[in-house]
Design a protein around this motif. Sequence first.
Motif, PDB file in Angstrom:
ATOM      1  N   LEU A  51     -28.080  46.108  53.415  1.00  0.00           N
ATOM      2  CA  LEU A  51     -27.809  47.441  52.886  1.00  0.00           C
ATOM      3  C   LEU A  51     -26.694  47.453  51.840  1.00  0.00           C
ATOM      4  O   LEU A  51     -26.224  48.533  51.461  1.00  0.00           O
ATOM      5  N   ALA A  52     -26.277  46.256  51.381  1.00  0.00           N
ATOM      6  CA  ALA A  52     -25.103  46.167  50.498  1.00  0.00           C
ATOM      7  C   ALA A  52     -25.077  47.203  49.370  1.00  0.00           C
ATOM      8  O   ALA A  52     -24.050  47.860  49.168  1.00  0.00           O
ATOM      9  N   PRO A  53     -26.167  47.422  48.626  1.00  0.00           N
ATOM     10  CA  PRO A  53     -26.092  48.385  47.523  1.00  0.00           C
ATOM     11  C   PRO A  53     -25.857  49.815  48.010  1.00  0.00           C
ATOM     12  O   PRO A  53     -25.311  50.642  47.278  1.00  0.00           O
ATOM     13  N   LEU A  54     -26.269  50.127  49.261  1.00  0.00           N
ATOM     14  CA  LEU A  54     -26.154  51.495  49.757  1.00  0.00           C
ATOM     15  C   LEU A  54     -24.770  51.807  50.302  1.00  0.00           C
ATOM     16  O   LEU A  54     -24.336  52.957  50.297  1.00  0.00           O
ATOM     17  N   ILE A  55     -24.071  50.774  50.815  1.00  0.00           N
ATOM     18  CA  ILE A  55     -22.802  51.048  51.476  1.00  0.00           C
ATOM     19  C   ILE A  55     -21.604  50.658  50.605  1.00  0.00           C
ATOM     20  O   ILE A  55     -20.487  50.617  51.073  1.00  0.00           O
ATOM     21  N   THR A  56     -21.853  50.324  49.356  1.00  0.00           N
ATOM     22  CA  THR A  56     -20.744  50.038  48.441  1.00  0.00           C
ATOM     23  C   THR A  56     -20.830  50.983  47.256  1.00  0.00           C
ATOM     24  O   THR A  56     -21.890  51.548  46.981  1.00  0.00           O
ATOM     25  N   PHE A  57     -19.693  51.145  46.543  1.00  0.00           N
ATOM     26  CA  PHE A  57     -19.661  52.194  45.527  1.00  0.00           C
ATOM     27  C   PHE A  57     -19.435  51.654  44.121  1.00  0.00           C
ATOM     28  O   PHE A  57     -19.269  52.394  43.186  1.00  0.00           O
ATOM     29  N   TYR A  58     -19.345  50.329  44.011  1.00  0.00           N
ATOM     30  CA  TYR A  58     -19.129  49.735  42.695  1.00  0.00           C
ATOM     31  C   TYR A  58     -20.144  48.605  42.533  1.00  0.00           C
ATOM     32  O   TYR A  58     -20.798  48.212  43.499  1.00  0.00           O
ATOM     33  N   GLY A  59     -20.281  48.084  41.332  1.00  0.00           N
ATOM     34  CA  GLY A  59     -21.110  46.907  41.152  1.00  0.00           C
ATOM     35  C   GLY A  59     -20.317  45.676  41.555  1.00  0.00           C
ATOM     36  O   GLY A  59     -19.105  45.648  41.366  1.00  0.00           O
ATOM     37  N   PRO A  60     -20.972  44.630  42.162  1.00  0.00           N
ATOM     38  CA  PRO A  60     -20.225  43.441  42.574  1.00  0.00           C
ATOM     39  C   PRO A  60     -19.633  42.676  41.398  1.00  0.00           C
ATOM     40  O   PRO A  60     -18.714  41.889  41.570  1.00  0.00           O
ATOM     41  N   LYS A  61     -20.177  42.898  40.192  1.00  0.00           N
ATOM     42  CA  LYS A  61     -19.648  42.177  39.034  1.00  0.00           C
ATOM     43  C   LYS A  61     -18.948  43.133  38.064  1.00  0.00           C
ATOM     44  O   LYS A  61     -18.603  42.767  36.954  1.00  0.00           O
ATOM     45  N   LYS A  62     -18.759  44.382  38.499  1.00  0.00           N
ATOM     46  CA  LYS A  62     -18.208  45.421  37.618  1.00  0.00           C
ATOM     47  C   LYS A  62     -16.704  45.210  37.430  1.00  0.00           C
ATOM     48  O   LYS A  62     -15.919  45.275  38.389  1.00  0.00           O
ATOM     49  N   ILE A  63     -16.326  44.923  36.191  1.00  0.00           N
ATOM     50  CA  ILE A  63     -14.919  44.657  35.882  1.00  0.00           C
ATOM     51  C   ILE A  63     -14.204  45.954  35.520  1.00  0.00           C
ATOM     52  O   ILE A  63     -14.768  46.813  34.851  1.00  0.00           O
TER      53      ILE A  63
END
Lengths: 299, 332
Positions: A51-63
């Motif tokens: 569910l990673a995309p649903l329970i996080t609020f930023y992109g994993p590579k978003k600087i």
Amino acid sequence: MAATVTPAAVGDAGLGDLIPFWTDVRRRFLRNKLAVGSVVYVVLLSLIAILAPLITFYGPKKINPAASLGKPSRAHWMGTDLLGRDVWTRLAFGARISLSVALAVVVVSTVLSLLVGALAGYFGGWWDTITMRTADVFSTLPYIVVVLFFISVFGRKVWVIVLAIVALGWMGSARLFRAGVLQVKSQEYIEAARASGCSTLRILTRHVLPNAIQPIIVSVAFGIGSAILLESVFGFLGVGIAEPTPAWGLMVGDARDHLFDAPHLFFFPAGALVLTVLAFTFIGDGLRDALDPKLRGAK
Amino acid sequence: MASYLIRRLGLALLVVWGAVTIMFVMFFVIPGNTIDILSGEKVVRPEIRRTIEKEWGLDKSVTGQYVHYWNRVLHGDLGKSYSNNRSVNELFKQRAANSARLAFWGLTIEIVFGIGIGVIAAVRKYSLLDVVTGFVAVALAGIPVFVLGLLLQYGLGVRPAQWNWPRWARFPVQGMGPNRWFVVIPLGHQWKYLILPAIVLACVQTGFITRISRTSMLEVLNADYVRTARAKGLRSSTVIVKHALRNALLPTLTVIGLDVIGLFGVAVLTETVFNWPGLGSTIRDYAFAQDVPVVLGLASIVVLFGAMASLLVDVGYSILDPRVRLTTEKVD
């Protein structure tokens, strides 16, 4: 391991209403609090990964340079790294990497070592000699040499790291499966099967494997833990999966330079790593004890 | 005995040959990007490419390269770096002593604590100490070496510095410091730089040795000759040290001797975490730069060293316990 009590064997012995083997195993496993807790943890971790995309609020590579090295706060509850990336997001997406690498390693490695080990054990002869000597030689290679070979030929990609970990780990399980098959092979029911005209393939798949399956199950559980460990080691050393992919080992490696000013960068991924590796160790221990109570406490 | 020795030596040589050959095949036969590393990943004109290939012997046939490679290694030349042209022999000479000193202390810690705790845990089975050390041994196996290293750095180096603890309570976390030694004995402040990496290097194996020596000690304590010794009225300490420990040590020593390659793997991580200028951090730095000759050269020494250690262990074992020799001879 000698007296594998299968339901059929118990029935033949006429011991009355004994509990079926797997029910007994399940019951023993459930009695082990540490192992059950670890299973709950692994289920939770898998949910986080899925569910990673649903329970996080930023992109994993978003600087986000403005948020560089932020302490844990309401917006970033595990803080941010040097490039301002959200640590919780990267941790959740990193769980995907860790778990999928480990799963792929275990599947490939189990199939490979079954082919190598079981065949070596069953047929013996030159195949046995060649594969087991190759295993001996492989175990003398330092891991850094093997992983360097894979990344210098194929690049620092996820599947390359999977192959490198398999190349480093197949020897142990192959030896284990070989020993299991050797042990089952000498039993009388195998001879009976052969005498009644079973083909080799049938004997291997229907008679040998089901009776040699216990070490396989246990080695899968331990294998997942050590694959996660090895993947993180590669990430830490900078010879694993490349940035900006969020891998736990890589995150700990980055944290090295910020122990002074941002220790949260170290503690969150390191904690996740330790908990996960320990969980699989406990599950492996629990399975081994449940499958064969005689082995309790032995390694 | 002589035939056993010869066969065992042959086997060791075979393993070294196999390992070095596999490494050669991996890095020189399977097409990689040697030229790219050599040229710094720039686009290279064909004539320059040919010059580079010639200089590094990459234009020869595979067999030619293989023969050349062995010729070099047997003459004690480990090659030179792709990236900075330094000789691997020179690198080895510079760094080996640093690694050896760290390894010496790591081994000392793991042998003293591993065997000590294992024996006490076996003698006082199910005591608090037994349960606690058993749990710690499992936990240590689950903590990656580099996490443990960083944890110690944080707790004993970074935190004390931030909180202005007295100087004696702080540990330096990076590098080797003054580099003052008497052979392996640290002089002056050197021990402060040594102690944390030595502990980290020892930790994984200490847990393992504890478990092995506990198990083998328990086995021996139940043996008939130990019961006889006790029945004769010998003091408990005499029975444990003279009768039980001697026999229980064999499997433990084997484990210690056999794990040179594993110890090196841990050293790579430990030296990297602490910036200790040894072979481990060197091989990591060059692996990071994908500098194949340095990694191969240093790895060959590690492999050779590992094979020698396992040879010594086997031979030592067969002297101490002649049954080993007999059974292997029968099997062959």
